[in-house]
Design a protein around this motif. Structure first.
Motif, PDB file in Angstrom:
ATOM      1  N   VAL A 137       1.033  -1.339   0.155  1.00  0.00           N
ATOM      2  CA  VAL A 137       0.162  -0.326   0.250  1.00  0.00           C
ATOM      3  C   VAL A 137       1.165   1.109   0.252  1.00  0.00           C
ATOM      4  N   LYS A 138       0.667   2.114  -0.536  1.00  0.00           N
ATOM      5  CA  LYS A 138       1.360   3.438  -0.851  1.00  0.00           C
ATOM      6  C   LYS A 138       0.721   4.608  -0.150  1.00  0.00           C
ATOM      7  N   SER A 139       0.248   4.946  -0.127  1.00  0.00           N
ATOM      8  CA  SER A 139      -0.376   6.381   0.774  1.00  0.00           C
ATOM      9  C   SER A 139      -1.955   6.002   1.840  1.00  0.00           C
ATOM     10  N   VAL A 140      -2.607   6.709   2.783  1.00  0.00           N
ATOM     11  CA  VAL A 140      -3.395   6.888   3.098  1.00  0.00           C
ATOM     12  C   VAL A 140      -4.246   8.220   2.981  1.00  0.00           C
ATOM     13  N   SER A 141      -5.010   8.520   2.516  1.00  0.00           N
ATOM     14  CA  SER A 141      -6.318   9.651   2.089  1.00  0.00           C
ATOM     15  C   SER A 141      -8.143   9.338   2.195  1.00  0.00           C
ATOM     16  N   ASP A 142      -8.380  10.891   2.728  1.00  0.00           N
ATOM     17  CA  ASP A 142     -10.193  10.100   2.777  1.00  0.00           C
ATOM     18  C   ASP A 142     -10.581   9.135   3.801  1.00  0.00           C
ATOM     19  N   GLY A 143      -9.565   8.836   4.866  1.00  0.00           N
ATOM     20  CA  GLY A 143     -10.052   7.198   5.521  1.00  0.00           C
ATOM     21  C   GLY A 143      -9.526   6.112   5.109  1.00  0.00           C
ATOM     22  N   VAL A 144      -8.514   6.068   3.858  1.00  0.00           N
ATOM     23  CA  VAL A 144      -8.672   4.429   3.754  1.00  0.00           C
ATOM     24  C   VAL A 144      -7.570   4.647   3.568  1.00  0.00           C
ATOM     25  N   ILE A 145      -6.526   3.591   3.595  1.00  0.00           N
ATOM     26  CA  ILE A 145      -5.451   3.428   2.909  1.00  0.00           C
ATOM     27  C   ILE A 145      -5.175   2.549   1.625  1.00  0.00           C
ATOM     28  N   ASN A 146      -4.642   3.191   0.577  1.00  0.00           N
ATOM     29  CA  ASN A 146      -4.856   2.544  -0.512  1.00  0.00           C
ATOM     30  C   ASN A 146      -3.250   1.890  -1.098  1.00  0.00           C
ATOM     31  N   CYS A 147      -3.883   1.316  -1.994  1.00  0.00           N
ATOM     32  CA  CYS A 147      -3.435  -0.039  -2.705  1.00  0.00           C
ATOM     33  C   CYS A 147      -3.263   1.109  -4.378  1.00  0.00           C
ATOM     34  N   PRO A 148      -2.196   0.836  -4.718  1.00  0.00           N
ATOM     35  CA  PRO A 148      -2.216   1.962  -6.119  1.00  0.00           C
ATOM     36  C   PRO A 148      -2.591   0.389  -7.194  1.00  0.00           C
ATOM     37  N   CYS A 149      -1.925  -0.812  -7.243  1.00  0.00           N
ATOM     38  CA  CYS A 149      -1.894  -1.763  -8.027  1.00  0.00           C
ATOM     39  C   CYS A 149      -2.767  -1.991  -8.843  1.00  0.00           C
ATOM     40  N   HIS A 150      -4.450  -2.095  -7.783  1.00  0.00           N
ATOM     41  CA  HIS A 150      -5.473  -2.292  -8.214  1.00  0.00           C
ATOM     42  C   HIS A 150      -6.833  -1.915  -7.795  1.00  0.00           C
ATOM     43  N   ASN A 151      -6.172  -0.884  -6.974  1.00  0.00           N
ATOM     44  CA  ASN A 151      -7.264  -0.295  -6.085  1.00  0.00           C
ATOM     45  C   ASN A 151      -8.222  -0.355  -5.154  1.00  0.00           C
ATOM     46  N   SER A 152      -7.103  -1.106  -4.748  1.00  0.00           N
ATOM     47  CA  SER A 152      -8.071  -1.940  -3.203  1.00  0.00           C
ATOM     48  C   SER A 152      -7.776  -0.765  -2.514  1.00  0.00           C
ATOM     49  N   ASN A 153      -9.053  -0.722  -1.516  1.00  0.00           N
ATOM     50  CA  ASN A 153      -9.342   0.117  -0.337  1.00  0.00           C
ATOM     51  C   ASN A 153      -9.164  -0.218   0.714  1.00  0.00           C
ATOM     52  N   PHE A 154      -9.027  -0.495   1.851  1.00  0.00           N
ATOM     53  CA  PHE A 154      -8.632  -0.992   3.150  1.00  0.00           C
ATOM     54  C   PHE A 154      -9.476   0.190   4.328  1.00  0.00           C
ATOM     55  N   SER A 155     -10.658   0.502   5.814  1.00  0.00           N
ATOM     56  CA  SER A 155     -10.562   0.913   6.357  1.00  0.00           C
ATOM     57  C   SER A 155      -9.298   1.820   7.195  1.00  0.00           C
ATOM     58  N   THR A 190      -9.793   2.926  10.620  1.00  0.00           N
ATOM     59  CA  THR A 190     -10.280   1.830  12.022  1.00  0.00           C
ATOM     60  C   THR A 190      -9.813   1.038  11.996  1.00  0.00           C
ATOM     61  N   ASP A 191      -9.971  -0.910  10.800  1.00  0.00           N
ATOM     62  CA  ASP A 191     -10.411  -2.282  11.478  1.00  0.00           C
ATOM     63  C   ASP A 191      -9.578  -2.366  10.395  1.00  0.00           C
ATOM     64  N   GLY A 192      -8.738  -2.341   9.119  1.00  0.00           N
ATOM     65  CA  GLY A 192      -8.473  -2.643   7.802  1.00  0.00           C
ATOM     66  C   GLY A 192      -9.530  -3.328   6.655  1.00  0.00           C
ATOM     67  N   SER A 193     -10.545  -3.516   7.246  1.00  0.00           N
ATOM     68  CA  SER A 193     -11.788  -4.214   6.575  1.00  0.00           C
ATOM     69  C   SER A 193     -11.909  -3.491   4.938  1.00  0.00           C
ATOM     70  N   VAL A 194     -12.349  -4.230   4.133  1.00  0.00           N
ATOM     71  CA  VAL A 194     -12.264  -3.763   2.702  1.00  0.00           C
ATOM     72  C   VAL A 194     -12.424  -2.727   2.467  1.00  0.00           C
ATOM     73  N   ARG A 195     -12.541  -2.126   1.819  1.00  0.00           N
ATOM     74  CA  ARG A 195     -13.377  -0.549   1.486  1.00  0.00           C
ATOM     75  C   ARG A 195     -14.115  -0.710  -0.076  1.00  0.00           C
ATOM     76  N   SER A 196     -13.049  -1.131  -1.134  1.00  0.00           N
ATOM     77  CA  SER A 196     -13.313  -1.494  -2.361  1.00  0.00           C
ATOM     78  C   SER A 196     -12.431  -2.147  -3.139  1.00  0.00           C
ATOM     79  N   GLY A 197     -12.714  -3.375  -3.688  1.00  0.00           N
ATOM     80  CA  GLY A 197     -11.918  -4.310  -3.283  1.00  0.00           C
ATOM     81  C   GLY A 197     -11.022  -3.890  -5.297  1.00  0.00           C
ATOM     82  N   PRO A 198     -10.304  -5.277  -5.682  1.00  0.00           N
ATOM     83  CA  PRO A 198     -10.494  -6.754  -5.451  1.00  0.00           C
ATOM     84  C   PRO A 198      -9.862  -7.358  -4.571  1.00  0.00           C
ATOM     85  N   ALA A 199      -9.443  -6.440  -3.345  1.00  0.00           N
ATOM     86  CA  ALA A 199      -8.868  -7.296  -1.708  1.00  0.00           C
ATOM     87  C   ALA A 199      -9.806  -7.999  -1.274  1.00  0.00           C
TER      88      ALA A 199
END
Length: 157
Positions: A108-126, A128-137
């Protein structure tokens, strides 16, 4: 003419060698795709997924990551060398998660707007608890134990 008997050379059979090589290759592939210490059952949290924050006066004995003032409220910071991301979902609450995406192991590369962002396939994680906000994770980011001592955030030792 007398019949000669054939004695195979000592050592493992060809089938054994081929099977062992295949198993070693599969192990290497699975290890490269893993990147998570979660239990293999797929259900529930692994025992290493304890709360990621410990408050208190005792020294955690781990690697110092940052000062609490370095982690923005509602955001976070990625520590690439330690493969961890530290967040502050609300004032004074610090969480830490693996910085390895559960989709294909990208960092993962950045944290913004309340989510942790993975640049490879645009997965986003909370944050607060690391849960998947948007996939494909497919799974949340595993929690990482940290300690907060005064204004210092450390990996738990």
């Amino acid at each position: 003419m007398t019949s000669a008997s054939f004695h195979p050379a000592a050592g493992p059979a060809r089938r054994t060698v081929v099977a062992a090589a295949g198993a070693a290759g599969l192990t290497a592939v699975l290890a490269a795709c893993g990147g998570s210490d979660e239990d293999a059952s797929g259900g529930g949290a692994a025992s290493s997924e304890a709360p990621s924050e410990e408050a208190g006066g005792e020294d955690g004995g781990g690697t110092e990551l940052a000062a609490t003032a370095d982690i923005p409220e509602g955001g976070g910071m990625v520590f690439a060398d330690q493969k961890v991301v530290v967040t502050q979902p609300s004032a004074g609450e610090f969480k830490a998660f693996s910085a390895t995406c559960t989709h294909q192991g990208c960092a993962v590369k950045s944290v913004s707007d309340g989510v942790i962002n993975c640049p490879c396939h645009n997965s986003n994680f909370s944050i607060t608890d690391g849960s998947v906000r948007s996939g494909p994770a497919p799974k949340p980011l595993p929690a990482v134990r940290i300690t907060v001592n005064g204004d210092s955030i450390q990996l738990a030792g």
